[in-house]
Design a protein around this motif. Structure first.
Motif, mmCIF file in Angstrom:
data_model
loop_
_atom_site.group_PDB
_atom_site.id
_atom_site.type_symbol
_atom_site.label_atom_id
_atom_site.label_comp_id
_atom_site.label_asym_id
_atom_site.label_seq_id
_atom_site.Cartn_x
_atom_site.Cartn_y
_atom_site.Cartn_z
ATOM 1 N N TYR A 112 0.891 -1.252 0.024
ATOM 2 C CA TYR A 112 0.054 0.047 0.059
ATOM 3 C C TYR A 112 0.820 1.227 0.041
ATOM 4 O O TYR A 112 0.218 2.315 0.424
ATOM 5 C CB TYR A 112 -0.839 -0.040 1.295
ATOM 6 C CG TYR A 112 -1.840 -1.150 1.464
ATOM 7 C CD1 TYR A 112 -2.896 -1.277 0.417
ATOM 8 C CD2 TYR A 112 -1.712 -2.262 2.100
ATOM 9 C CE1 TYR A 112 -3.695 -2.456 0.479
ATOM 10 C CE2 TYR A 112 -2.594 -3.200 2.187
ATOM 11 C CZ TYR A 112 -3.530 -3.444 1.277
ATOM 12 O OH TYR A 112 -4.426 -4.883 1.575
ATOM 13 N N LEU A 145 -10.565 1.671 -4.223
ATOM 14 C CA LEU A 145 -10.864 0.574 -3.284
ATOM 15 C C LEU A 145 -9.291 -0.071 -3.035
ATOM 16 O O LEU A 145 -8.640 -0.203 -3.893
ATOM 17 C CB LEU A 145 -11.484 -0.840 -4.061
ATOM 18 C CG LEU A 145 -13.104 -0.677 -4.073
ATOM 19 C CD1 LEU A 145 -13.742 -1.738 -4.606
ATOM 20 C CD2 LEU A 145 -13.405 -0.367 -2.463
ATOM 21 N N THR A 146 -8.979 -0.008 -2.081
ATOM 22 C CA THR A 146 -7.758 -0.930 -1.517
ATOM 23 C C THR A 146 -8.090 -2.401 -1.556
ATOM 24 O O THR A 146 -9.090 -2.943 -0.899
ATOM 25 C CB THR A 146 -7.308 -0.513 -0.333
ATOM 26 O OG1 THR A 146 -8.442 -0.703 0.756
ATOM 27 C CG2 THR A 146 -6.667 0.892 -0.257
ATOM 28 N N LEU A 147 -7.353 -3.191 -2.403
ATOM 29 C CA LEU A 147 -7.476 -4.559 -2.390
ATOM 30 C C LEU A 147 -6.716 -5.380 -1.327
ATOM 31 O O LEU A 147 -5.806 -4.789 -0.684
ATOM 32 C CB LEU A 147 -7.083 -5.298 -3.580
ATOM 33 C CG LEU A 147 -7.673 -4.401 -4.939
ATOM 34 C CD1 LEU A 147 -7.072 -4.851 -6.234
ATOM 35 C CD2 LEU A 147 -9.326 -4.778 -4.807
ATOM 36 N N PRO A 148 -7.046 -6.606 -0.966
ATOM 37 C CA PRO A 148 -6.455 -7.385 -0.063
ATOM 38 C C PRO A 148 -5.033 -7.667 -0.438
ATOM 39 O O PRO A 148 -4.717 -8.195 -1.433
ATOM 40 C CB PRO A 148 -7.022 -8.641 0.355
ATOM 41 C CG PRO A 148 -8.636 -8.342 -0.302
ATOM 42 C CD PRO A 148 -8.395 -7.335 -1.254
ATOM 43 N N ASN A 149 -3.892 -7.202 0.264
ATOM 44 C CA ASN A 149 -2.607 -7.578 -0.101
ATOM 45 C C ASN A 149 -2.316 -9.161 -0.050
ATOM 46 O O ASN A 149 -3.267 -10.002 0.619
ATOM 47 C CB ASN A 149 -1.737 -7.186 1.449
ATOM 48 C CG ASN A 149 -0.063 -7.086 0.815
ATOM 49 O OD1 ASN A 149 0.214 -7.311 -0.340
ATOM 50 N ND2 ASN A 149 0.778 -7.096 1.782
ATOM 51 N N LEU A 205 -0.714 -12.543 0.993
ATOM 52 C CA LEU A 205 -0.405 -12.892 2.213
ATOM 53 C C LEU A 205 0.803 -14.174 1.862
ATOM 54 O O LEU A 205 0.595 -14.675 0.732
ATOM 55 C CB LEU A 205 -1.714 -13.605 3.066
ATOM 56 C CG LEU A 205 -2.857 -12.542 3.533
ATOM 57 C CD1 LEU A 205 -3.728 -13.142 4.523
ATOM 58 C CD2 LEU A 205 -2.126 -11.329 4.020
ATOM 59 N N LYS A 224 -9.424 -13.304 -4.352
ATOM 60 C CA LYS A 224 -9.746 -12.357 -3.630
ATOM 61 C C LYS A 224 -9.922 -10.843 -4.358
ATOM 62 O O LYS A 224 -11.159 -10.279 -4.068
ATOM 63 C CB LYS A 224 -8.755 -12.142 -2.353
ATOM 64 C CG LYS A 224 -8.794 -13.087 -1.366
ATOM 65 C CD LYS A 224 -7.575 -12.675 -0.323
ATOM 66 C CE LYS A 224 -7.449 -13.795 0.996
ATOM 67 N NZ LYS A 224 -6.568 -13.471 1.708
ATOM 68 N N MET A 254 -13.830 -9.022 -4.501
ATOM 69 C CA MET A 254 -13.993 -7.533 -4.111
ATOM 70 C C MET A 254 -14.327 -6.762 -5.247
ATOM 71 O O MET A 254 -15.288 -5.849 -5.029
ATOM 72 C CB MET A 254 -12.827 -6.957 -3.699
ATOM 73 C CG MET A 254 -13.043 -5.758 -2.666
ATOM 74 S SD MET A 254 -11.671 -5.859 -1.385
ATOM 75 C CE MET A 254 -11.902 -4.085 -0.712
#
Lengths: 372, 372, 372, 372
Positions: free
Chosen positions: B308, B333-337, B339, B356, B360
């Motif tokens: 981010y 929109l911030t997307l899931p990093n 993992l 993911k 979203m």
């Protein structure tokens, strides 16, 4: 166009010239032709090299059912496609870092096709711009014997698609491939959709796997396949399996039920009377046959991905086999049935169902054979 | 060998003769050549037919980076492979039931390759033994603009593999393809690995997507690509997007950090001073540019699958764009990093991470555009 | 019945006598009563001991909304139940191995209940048959400020259940508890269902979290709660958060929309005019307030588990806050919206949605604060 | 404190006064005491009511192993806790909407405790402020007979916890509860951790389930339990199971191996010689016994969640049972073994493993018994 047109450093090797070649699958090798026929799904060749580019020369043909191949690089599936009639030069990878050792596995994705005498696939040679290295050793040798599930029917294709075509069969997406990865195992597959240990789904007694097991590839018919050695007797002396997994029974259950009247048209096809008792005898007989090929292998029967019709008969037959022979190196696992939402195409088990089976079988075999 | 050798009923159609042809991707069509160049990943042709067999004729070439293609039948990926230099006759399906309508989508799996002027891929025609039917309508039109993530880097290949090669890029396995399926959307992709909205990962200011956006394919260079129309001005009049999704920022963050000294060698490559302020201006400027092409489209910026770094700058720039222009039809929109355990090859997002993001984005867009 | 009836070795300790006590949650401690009120959900006491048995004495009462508690042993939830009016002796564990150090965490599972002045819960003492040990240190301190999502509404109960009752609220199953485990963090929660940063879901301006933030528990009203210290000014000097996570905005969006006419009845409840601009100002104002309490904390706004109505306003407000104050130690993440199939009871996010939020927030914070 | 203190509308009903009471579990009812003892895990009472509040009066005691209960409202687990010695008034729900029919199920979460004669749990009455309604009918009746897996050992608690205590046993989290939900089945459990069909894990021949099966609860010893009717002969005439699932074998395998020398200390505990042959006879004998209680029930043996040691013996015994009796209404499924990462506490199957077993068993039984 030739592979060398874009990379002058590529050198062609006839397949018999590659000393470090690792051959997957039951085949006729070495042979007089010095070419490698790939009869069964997941049969193929694997090499390691520090070169930047690798091609394979494969000859293929078919009348009805075209052969498909798949390519794995460093254990990951990267390509899958139909073969074309004639000679195919197929690039397995290119543009990779020099020096780093890459591992490439080219294999037949389609089961042996007994209904198309012209269907064949022969590896002729490799093009590479680096040295070949030894393929790292596998921890286990496992033979799988099965039906459409082991031929991967339904592992490709949309949910509603029902055509019985090579495109929807695979060994690249089936449970056996998953087990090979989980166990670092050299696996071989002997499978034919629709057939059982005793009869076929359409109640034909003679369509059973034991009947074709003794030849290198009893499903590859016709003059040309004969010339490749398909009909030669299978000699297991140089590849002793640690385990043999038999995933048969689904079609026997269907066939016997059809014969007994649940399907009028189908039972009319029956060539002789069918019975569960006969099926049990066929199981016992097949276990005895497998024991002659693999005196020390663990024999594992698995069943259930499409229902449990004859499970009790399998249990009983194995118990009788053990009682009769004293051989207790045989086991039976019922696999999770395919649930709603887990189907692939052709009303066959999809990815999730194959994963469950792979989890259960590999866990069992790793415990039995030892986690190396 | 010709497709007709095995099926005399196959008839060849020049691609401009197929009235029901559905063309995916930003391209130069119709054109004087009456051939369809596929510049961008996921660009391709889609047809429906009740025939039993379908082939495509594709011309391709490359010097360094070979083009890859993928094939979907009835929405399911069935084949993926490298193209060979010259004309390729590729079978999309065969042996299927006559009369049942099949839907086949052949597309370029590889992003435009700015570093190989010889890399190209041109659809010339189709072979079919049935009539073509209209492709069912899509519910939405969405353009995606991105970097390596949108070029699918890392969606194929083993976890440790780091080579930057076409084999490890795709649109067949990336989040955009998943979104297309979830939304029944006609999607287009404009993406280049390593580039941002402002600069590239290695701090080169001129390597940015807005700079090449105005041409049909500003990444396809050289005489031959020019002859295909790559350098012509992009005309959006016949394909108005309902939404434009911009997935840029990852390389800007890396590039600015490199310039600011976190990477000595890299910052030396910089062609001009870089700053977050400059990046914000580039974002605003790009939004304005996109608005000229798509007056009514919803502009959705997404970011975060690989961290981010410049998220606050994106937020701020969008707020300023809205304040300045009064245009509030833009969203962030911030997307899931990604993992641990969710990476694919090349330290890039793998399947789980793409899923993911697809969940979203598609959920958001379906709410915004309406669930049809 | 007394705990000692079954185990004579149990010794009672007034809560202020337990030196190794670890107190969770914002509370009034130490105080004159030498008793520990638990105002907020997830507030509680944690101890370690090598004893075999541990009980807690808790006084509780209510008129309408009964308090619930939960018990974790060694980090795993083992019990959850309603409290009864009066003194409760609750066994946290018994019959465990002597000598092995057990870690037990007893906490309030229910949010502060502003609509029931009689609702309270006070820890008075512990019974134990072993020595207390120090609780191992946490890696981070994080304060969460939220609404019904942070009060865990919907994390218990059947899908169709819609009653607004304590039984269906929790901190034992919500995303904050998950984050605490993933980060080994000492977390505190300040949350009230239905409220926002600016107004409530039913368009009441005065029902907002900032308005009650400055008291220890501005939601616990009435004489008795006052006697517990609820209304005292919050002093953050002894618990400086590393991060403050604000999960507000859902009710603001609903409230503003209701005011603007989407809900006739609801807008009639409005006590003053509402606007998005006003909401933005409230966000900025709240960030400033939080900064006075936590000069060094990272301020993270998260939003989106129930839609993105005012996301642009949050972005804009944060950008303005940073521009105005020069404070860039603030960040914004949009969380994955709750998808079909991911809902719990009360049309609120269920387990899967909370897990996604926990993954995204904990990954971000671990990167920002450092993985210890 | 009394339930009525807070809600004057609550009326107390002796449990024998509740006509619409649905009783779960094998018990002694009706009886002279007009109180309902809950001997086995998952035994309990279920009622439906449109009232707003519901309490239960339960008497309990123990010396060593305290009983636990669980509460489900509308099929969702909302509470779980230890019981205290003496009479407990436990609120099942309160504050719910009047008129809407709520379904509440209160049950014993702990297996029968043969090692604590004082352990008991008796339902005495209900408090409610509404009318009771009939509980909707279940589709199937299924009895489960098992060991620690069916007693839910390991389904609560942290991964490293090894104490054998009630807190870590359950029927609220085990596979049987999952099956009950998937099948809408009235289930009963007869289980004892550590015991098998033939011997216990520590090689004690007399510790086997068939030996205690004929009494209502052959594990509840002592004068008081006797007074509750535990030792009375089990009469199956009013509850004929559609299926009986026997999940035994794990401890037999361990016990026989211990006897045969793999564990020196343990084998010393053996009270008589053990053998696999003896185990097979015990299986056959138990199947015969079950058949006397349930002439028409489908008998399903399941095994494998903790390995497959005596699977072949189970197969063989079932085949012999069928051969000897002609009864083929019996079946055997091997369940997926618990994989790494799927364990709960006490090295026992965790949630994921229980889910896999529940999927496989419920799918099988729904097919066998019919999907209603």
């Amino acid at each position: 166009m030739k592979p060398q047109d874009k990379n002058k450093n590529l050198r062609y090797y006839r397949i018999d010239e590659v000393e470090q070649l690792f051959i997957h699958g039951r085949t006729n090798w070495p042979n007089d032709r010095k070419e490698l026929p790939l009869f069964w799904n997941n049969s193929g060749v694997e090499v390691c090299t520090g070169g930047t580019e690798l091609w394979i020369k494969v000859e293929a043909d078919y009348s009805v059912y075209e052969p498909w191949y798949a390519v794995e690089v460093n254990g990951a599936l990267v390509s899958r496609s139909m073969l074309q009639p004639g000679e195919n030069d197929i690039c397995l990878f290119r543009g990779m870092s020099e020096g780093t050792v890459k591992r490439a596995f080219f294999y037949r994705d389609l089961q042996a096709m007994g209904q198309d005498d012209d269907c064949h696939m022969i590896v002729k040679g490799l093009y590479c711009d680096g040295q070949f290295k030894e393929v790292p050793p596998y921890d286990h040798r496992i033979e799988f014997i099965g039906d459409s599930i082991s031929s991967g029917e339904g592992t490709y294709g949309a949910g509603d698609d029902m055509d019985w075509i090579p495109m929807y069969m695979s060994s690249s997406h089936n449970y056996i491939n998953m087990i090979a990865k989980k166990m670092n195992a050299d696996v071989r597959i002997i499978s034919q959709g629709g057939w059982g240990v005793y009869c076929s789904w359409d109640a034909v007694r003679k369509n059973n796997i034991p009947g074709i097991y003794d030849e290198i590839c009893g499903l590859a018919h016709g003059k040309f396949n004969e010339s490749l050695g398909a009909a030669k007797a299978y000699d297991s002396s140089d590849w002793q399996a640690d385990a043999v997994v038999i995933n048969l029974g689904t079609n026997d259950g269907t066939g016997i039920a059809a014969y007994n009247g649940s399907g009028g048209e189908v039972s009319a096809m029956a060539d002789e009377p069918l019975s569960k008792k006969g099926c049990e005898e066929a199981i016992i007989s097949f276990l005895k046959k497998l024991r002659t090929y693999y005196p020390d292998a663990h024999l594992l029967w698995v069943y259930g991905m499409l229902g449990y019709d004859i499970s009790a008969n399998i249990s009983k037959a194995i118990a009788e086999y053990t009682a009769e022979t004293g051989d207790s190196n045989v086991f039976y696992l019922t696999l999770p049935n395919t649930l709603d939402g887990e189907f692939g195409s052709r009303m066959h088990p999809g990815l999730k169902s194959h994963e469950k089976a792979a989890d259960m079988i590999s866990d069992y075999l790793l415990t039995r054979l030892g986690r190396l």
